[in-house]
Design a protein around this motif. Structure first.
Motif, PDB file in Angstrom:
ATOM      1  N   HIS A  11       0.835  -1.202   0.000  1.00 41.12           N
ATOM      2  CA  HIS A  11       0.000   0.000   0.000  1.00 41.12           C
ATOM      3  C   HIS A  11       0.873   1.257   0.000  1.00 41.12           C
ATOM      4  CE1 HIS A  11      -3.210   2.797   1.125  1.00 41.12           C
ATOM      5  NE2 HIS A  11      -2.423   3.230   2.092  1.00 41.12           N
ATOM      6  N   ALA A  12       1.914   1.269   0.824  1.00 36.84           N
ATOM      7  CA  ALA A  12       2.811   2.424   0.874  1.00 36.84           C
ATOM      8  C   ALA A  12       3.505   2.618  -0.464  1.00 36.84           C
ATOM      9  CB  ALA A  12       3.832   2.233   1.987  1.00 36.84           C
ATOM     10  N   MET A  13       3.898   1.537  -1.113  1.00 35.31           N
ATOM     11  CA  MET A  13       4.564   1.619  -2.405  1.00 35.31           C
ATOM     12  C   MET A  13       3.647   2.227  -3.466  1.00 35.31           C
ATOM     13  SD  MET A  13       4.685  -0.032  -5.592  1.00 35.31           S
ATOM     14  CE  MET A  13       4.045  -1.681  -5.329  1.00 35.31           C
ATOM     15  N   VAL A  14       2.399   1.763  -3.518  1.00 35.86           N
ATOM     16  CA  VAL A  14       1.467   2.273  -4.513  1.00 35.86           C
ATOM     17  C   VAL A  14       1.174   3.754  -4.266  1.00 35.86           C
ATOM     18  CG1 VAL A  14      -0.892   2.103  -5.410  1.00 35.86           C
ATOM     19  CG2 VAL A  14       0.438   0.029  -5.008  1.00 35.86           C
ATOM     20  N   LYS A  15       1.043   4.151  -3.002  1.00 35.07           N
ATOM     21  CA  LYS A  15       0.819   5.573  -2.701  1.00 35.07           C
ATOM     22  C   LYS A  15       1.995   6.434  -3.143  1.00 35.07           C
ATOM     23  CE  LYS A  15      -0.268   6.602   1.479  1.00 35.07           C
ATOM     24  NZ  LYS A  15      -0.762   7.436   2.590  1.00 35.07           N
ATOM     25  N   LEU A  16       3.214   5.950  -2.914  1.00 32.45           N
ATOM     26  CA  LEU A  16       4.400   6.691  -3.326  1.00 32.45           C
ATOM     27  C   LEU A  16       4.455   6.807  -4.843  1.00 32.45           C
ATOM     28  CD1 LEU A  16       7.110   8.050  -2.601  1.00 32.45           C
ATOM     29  CD2 LEU A  16       8.152   5.755  -2.623  1.00 32.45           C
ATOM     30  N   LEU A  17       4.081   5.761  -5.538  1.00 32.71           N
ATOM     31  CA  LEU A  17       4.119   5.757  -6.998  1.00 32.71           C
ATOM     32  C   LEU A  17       3.030   6.633  -7.600  1.00 32.71           C
ATOM     33  CD1 LEU A  17       5.307   4.403  -9.624  1.00 32.71           C
ATOM     34  CD2 LEU A  17       3.513   2.680  -9.346  1.00 32.71           C
ATOM     35  N   CYS A  18       1.813   6.492  -7.098  1.00 30.82           N
ATOM     36  CA  CYS A  18       0.658   7.155  -7.717  1.00 30.82           C
ATOM     37  C   CYS A  18       0.323   8.505  -7.113  1.00 30.82           C
ATOM     38  CB  CYS A  18      -0.567   6.243  -7.627  1.00 30.82           C
ATOM     39  SG  CYS A  18      -0.404   4.684  -8.500  1.00 30.82           S
ATOM     40  N   GLN A  19       0.763   8.736  -5.852  1.00 31.08           N
ATOM     41  CA  GLN A  19       0.496  10.000  -5.161  1.00 31.08           C
ATOM     42  C   GLN A  19      -0.974  10.219  -4.838  1.00 31.08           C
ATOM     43  OE1 GLN A  19       3.273  12.290  -4.465  1.00 31.08           O
ATOM     44  NE2 GLN A  19       4.284  10.352  -4.964  1.00 31.08           N
ATOM     45  N   HIS A  20      -1.799   9.198  -4.985  1.00 33.55           N
ATOM     46  CA  HIS A  20      -3.236   9.317  -4.727  1.00 33.55           C
ATOM     47  C   HIS A  20      -3.757   8.013  -4.131  1.00 33.55           C
ATOM     48  CE1 HIS A  20      -3.609  13.061  -7.063  1.00 33.55           C
ATOM     49  NE2 HIS A  20      -2.857  12.486  -7.982  1.00 33.55           N
ATOM     50  N   LEU A  21      -4.839   8.108  -3.350  1.00 31.93           N
ATOM     51  CA  LEU A  21      -5.542   6.915  -2.894  1.00 31.93           C
ATOM     52  C   LEU A  21      -6.441   6.362  -3.985  1.00 31.93           C
ATOM     53  CD1 LEU A  21      -6.604   7.888   0.746  1.00 31.93           C
ATOM     54  CD2 LEU A  21      -5.048   6.035   0.104  1.00 31.93           C
ATOM     55  N   HIS A  22      -6.872   7.223  -4.903  1.00 31.30           N
ATOM     56  CA  HIS A  22      -7.750   6.809  -6.000  1.00 31.30           C
ATOM     57  C   HIS A  22      -7.636   7.818  -7.118  1.00 31.30           C
ATOM     58  CE1 HIS A  22     -10.766   9.971  -5.226  1.00 31.30           C
ATOM     59  NE2 HIS A  22     -10.434   9.806  -3.955  1.00 31.30           N
ATOM     60  N   PHE A  23      -8.102   7.421  -8.307  1.00 24.58           N
ATOM     61  CA  PHE A  23      -8.111   8.310  -9.463  1.00 24.58           C
ATOM     62  C   PHE A  23      -9.521   8.668  -9.910  1.00 24.58           C
ATOM     63  CE2 PHE A  23      -3.935   6.197  -9.958  1.00 24.58           C
ATOM     64  CZ  PHE A  23      -3.126   7.326  -9.965  1.00 24.58           C
ATOM     65  N   ALA A  24     -10.498   7.858  -9.607  1.00 28.84           N
ATOM     66  CA  ALA A  24     -11.871   8.152 -10.020  1.00 28.84           C
ATOM     67  C   ALA A  24     -12.323   9.482  -9.420  1.00 28.84           C
ATOM     68  CB  ALA A  24     -12.805   7.030  -9.572  1.00 28.84           C
ATOM     69  N   PRO A  25     -12.975  10.319 -10.207  1.00 26.38           N
ATOM     70  CA  PRO A  25     -13.413  11.640  -9.727  1.00 26.38           C
ATOM     71  C   PRO A  25     -14.700  11.535  -8.919  1.00 26.38           C
ATOM     72  CG  PRO A  25     -14.002  11.375 -12.028  1.00 26.38           C
ATOM     73  CD  PRO A  25     -13.238  10.134 -11.654  1.00 26.38           C
ATOM     74  N   ILE A  26     -14.559  11.139  -7.673  1.00 24.15           N
ATOM     75  CA  ILE A  26     -15.732  10.835  -6.844  1.00 24.15           C
ATOM     76  C   ILE A  26     -16.285  12.065  -6.134  1.00 24.15           C
ATOM     77  CG2 ILE A  26     -15.019   8.447  -6.541  1.00 24.15           C
ATOM     78  CD1 ILE A  26     -13.982   9.172  -3.756  1.00 24.15           C
ATOM     79  N   GLY A  27     -15.661  13.224  -6.325  1.00 24.22           N
ATOM     80  CA  GLY A  27     -16.155  14.438  -5.686  1.00 24.22           C
ATOM     81  C   GLY A  27     -15.692  14.550  -4.244  1.00 24.22           C
ATOM     82  N   ASP A  28     -16.156  15.590  -3.584  1.00 20.09           N
ATOM     83  CA  ASP A  28     -15.711  15.871  -2.218  1.00 20.09           C
ATOM     84  C   ASP A  28     -16.569  15.219  -1.146  1.00 20.09           C
ATOM     85  OD1 ASP A  28     -13.685  17.496  -3.222  1.00 20.09           O
ATOM     86  OD2 ASP A  28     -14.987  19.272  -3.231  1.00 20.09           O
ATOM     87  N   ASN A  29     -17.741  14.680  -1.528  1.00 12.85           N
ATOM     88  CA  ASN A  29     -18.661  14.215  -0.495  1.00 12.85           C
ATOM     89  C   ASN A  29     -19.349  12.899  -0.866  1.00 12.85           C
ATOM     90  OD1 ASN A  29     -20.004  14.455   2.004  1.00 12.85           O
ATOM     91  ND2 ASN A  29     -21.795  15.389   1.012  1.00 12.85           N
ATOM     92  N   PRO A  30     -18.564  11.854  -1.172  1.00 10.31           N
ATOM     93  CA  PRO A  30     -19.213  10.549  -1.401  1.00 10.31           C
ATOM     94  C   PRO A  30     -19.828  10.047  -0.099  1.00 10.31           C
ATOM     95  CG  PRO A  30     -16.838  10.276  -1.218  1.00 10.31           C
ATOM     96  CD  PRO A  30     -17.092  11.755  -1.221  1.00 10.31           C
ATOM     97  N   GLN A  31     -20.927   9.340  -0.208  1.00 15.04           N
ATOM     98  CA  GLN A  31     -21.640   8.880   0.990  1.00 15.04           C
ATOM     99  C   GLN A  31     -21.324   7.434   1.353  1.00 15.04           C
ATOM    100  OE1 GLN A  31     -23.735  11.139   2.860  1.00 15.04           O
ATOM    101  NE2 GLN A  31     -22.444  12.381   1.521  1.00 15.04           N
ATOM    102  N   GLU A  32     -21.284   6.544   0.355  1.00 12.94           N
ATOM    103  CA  GLU A  32     -21.091   5.122   0.596  1.00 12.94           C
ATOM    104  C   GLU A  32     -19.931   4.610  -0.253  1.00 12.94           C
ATOM    105  OE1 GLU A  32     -22.657   3.436   2.876  1.00 12.94           O
ATOM    106  OE2 GLU A  32     -24.182   4.933   3.402  1.00 12.94           O
TER     107      GLU A  32
END
Length: 340
Positions: free
Chosen positions: A83-104
């Protein structure tokens, strides 16, 4: 005004995005350099907290044999390092544009739960659910995060049109029916919701085309692939283009694929990519037995002693930096249409 460090990080990210990792010349001058640095969810009952043991490693008990890799403490540490490696590589937890207020938010195959926990911190207004066959997640988590023991390839208990975002990462070794999983995900997303898959294509590639099919590292992944195929798992689904194509076939729109190259070892010139490569090489070496035992003993019917003898050459092979090895990380996200 960007600092030299920020500029350096941006160059590293650009190299990865362009799939053009620049080798450190010092690893090429001598041709070789040793790199020694090395159907339903289950309610909480005693049975799901049990584990099974095989070849000296611990495995999940719920739906025993469904997942062919251990879940013991050593493997959990390796998953967190991944997980740490992927974060260092990608710089993001996700790429999908889910907006600022996803609920579920749903994390499929949550493992140690580290991604779900960090998403809970990042989106405090969201309910984050992580599901896995193994009850190995911590009990002290953000109040908006919870975990459940479940088999994602069984019918889901949550209603359709429920989730804003479904995430899955590093499940390529587990899922048997990807089309069924993508269709189920589609049905359980709200209109306009997003699905994102992040999977590594574990067949090593060489930046200078020097890796042969006879090399122990190449043979290792060939045997893992053959063993998993015999166990009903399509280990090659993460090849570029396949995930995106199936997403579109299942009805997703705005499908986007991003491919990052993960170096194996410290051969890249860029310091960030050196760190990523060191992480990944350590992860692969630490997990060399854990990855091999299930597919080779269950799928190919090797004896444990045969596996251990074979791994000696594989370990040596991973220390050869001259081949400039890497593996693609394929990140694909798509959206359920907002209107049906």
């Amino acid at each position: 005004m960007s600092t030299p460090y920020i500029q350096y990080k941006l160059r590293a990210i650009a190299q990865v995005a362009a799939r053009a990792i620049v080798p450190d010349q010092s690893f090429l001058d001598d041709g070789y350099e040793s790199d020694s640095a090395t159907t339903a969810s289950t309610s909480v009952s005693s049975s799901i907290w049990d584990f099974s043991f095989e070849n000296g490693r611990r495995y999940h008990k719920f739906r025993e044999g469904r997942y062919n890799f251990p879940n013991d403490d050593v493997e959990q540490e390796r998953e967190d390092m991944k997980h740490a490696m992927v974060k260092l590589l990608c710089q993001h937890l996700h790429f999908a544009p889910i907006g600022d207020n996803p609920q579920e938010i749903l994390d499929v195959g949550t493992g140690t739960g580290i991604w779900a926990i960090e998403m809970g911190d990042a989106y405090p207004g969201a309910n984050v659910l992580g599901i896995d066959l193994s009850p190995i997640q911590p009990s002290w988590v953000p109040t908006n995060v919870r975990f459940m023991v479940d088999d994602v390839e069984s019918p889901w208990l949550h209603p359709k049109n429920h989730f804003d975002y479904i995430h899955s990462r590093h499940t390529i070794m587990a899922i048997k029916d990807w089309q069924k999983l993508l269709r189920t995900s589609y049905e359980h997303l709200k209109p306009g919701g997003w699905l994102e898959l992040q999977e590594i294509h574990h067949f090593p590639m060489s930046n200078n085309n020097s890796l042969t099919s006879e090399h122990p590292v190449a043979q290792y992944w060939k045997y893992v692939d053959e063993g998993l195929e015999n166990l009903g798992v399509n280990f090659r689904f993460s090849d570029e283009g396949r995930i995106a194509a199936l997403m579109r076939q299942c009805g997703f729109v705005n499908v986007t694929e991003r491919v990052f190259h993960i170096p194996i070892g410290t051969w890249p010139r860029n310091k960030t990519l050196k760190s990523v490569g060191l992480y990944w090489k350590t992860i692969l070496l630490d997990g060399i037995q854990a990855i091999a035992l299930g597919p080779m003993t269950r799928g190919l019917h090797w004896r444990r002693e045969q596996v251990e003898a074979f791994l000696v050459a594989v370990r040596r092979g991973y220390h050869d930096n001259s081949m400039l090895l890497y593996m693609p990380l394929v990140c694909v996200y798509g959206q359920r249409p907002a209107t049906q």
